[in-house]
Write an enzyme that holds these catalytic residues in place. Structure first.
Site, PDB file in Angstrom:
ATOM      1  CG  HIS A 142      31.896  37.572  36.014  1.00  0.00           C
ATOM      2  ND1 HIS A 142      30.609  37.668  36.511  1.00  0.00           N
ATOM      3  CD2 HIS A 142      32.007  36.310  35.522  1.00  0.00           C
ATOM      4  CE1 HIS A 142      29.978  36.518  36.318  1.00  0.00           C
ATOM      5  NE2 HIS A 142      30.804  35.682  35.719  1.00  0.00           N
ATOM      6  CE  LYS A 146      30.148  38.280  32.480  1.00  0.00           C
ATOM      7  NZ  LYS A 146      30.201  37.439  31.261  1.00  0.00           N
TER       8      LYS A 146
END
Length: 250
Positions: A142, A146
């Protein structure tokens, strides 16, 4: 017309969902909730759900620390909620279950149709491959902003596999803290963070002389937003209970 409250309206996903709903004749946003109360898209924005007008459903893309207050509100007001926030603690997951006894709650670690179909597929293939001695590993990637790791989607994928295996496996998050051989009854889950990666999940079944890998790549946040909007339209008016995206795409 379904009336929705967008909780976390000034976040990235809040903006994407706002744009999608603005083009949907079946649903409208009547209020947003955010610490930033700037009027962004023609609907009023408040700092608290208690200030909002009546609505048929809440779409939540806020933060884990705000979820308990959200669930308390939904239990009191009996407003269905599409809970998209990830990184919830065990206590918060129990709170979700308790809230669903008096209100309609739809919780999914990932709102995309592709991920939910992948979960269904994994439940079918995992028992066959595990019985044949295949090791199971999950790698998720990600963007660098995040916070939670591993992702809620990675955990959901592991849970789908483990449920199909009678919950006989445990999860391994770190291989650096101890020097031991791999346990055949573990599912390895590793996280990578960097750049602007929206989301990628690889599920690897590694056997003797062969490897099978399932990959899902999200190229835009819009796939999650579209799923959340469809979930909101599905959930409005539903009786108390705990729902997921399988019910929406079912």
């Amino acid at each position: 017309m379904i009336r929705a409250i967008m909780n976390g309206c000034h976040g990235v996903m809040g903006h994407v969902i706002t744009d999608i709903i603005s083009k949907d004749d079946a649903i409208e946003i009547v209020a947003g909730v955010d610490m930033n109360t700037e009027n962004y898209a023609g609907y009023p924005v408040f700092k608290s759900l208690d200030e909002c007008p009546e609505a048929d459903v809440i779409i939540d893309f806020s933060t884990a620390k705000a979820v308990d207050g959200l669930l308390d509100y939904c239990e009191t007001k009996k407003v269905p909620v599409v809970l998209c926030t990830t990184g919830l603690s065990e206590d918060q997951l129990n709170h979700v279950k308790e809230a669903s006894k008096v209100d309609a709650v739809l919780r999914s670690a990932n709102m995309s149709i592709g991920i939910n179909l992948l979960m269904k597929t994994l439940k079918e293939v995992a028992p066959v491959l595990a019985a044949a001695g295949f090791d199971i590993e999950i790698l998720e990637k990600h963007h660098n902003r995040k916070i939670d790791a591993p992702s809620g989607t990675a955990i959901a994928l592991a849970d789908a596999i483990n449920e199909s295996l009678d919950n006989s496996y445990h999860y391994k998050y770190d291989r650096s803290s101890e020097r031991v051989a791999r346990d055949p009854k573990e599912i390895g889950i590793q996280a990578m963070r960097g750049g602007t990666i929206v989301g990628e999940h690889d599920i690897m079944f590694a056997g003797r002389d062969e490897v099978i890998t399932f990959t899902h790549t999200a190229y835009s946040r819009e796939i999650f937003a579209k799923g959340a909007v469809e979930a909101a339209k599905f959930l409005a008016g539903k009786p108390a209970g705990l729902y997921d995206m399988a019910d929406v795409v079912g």
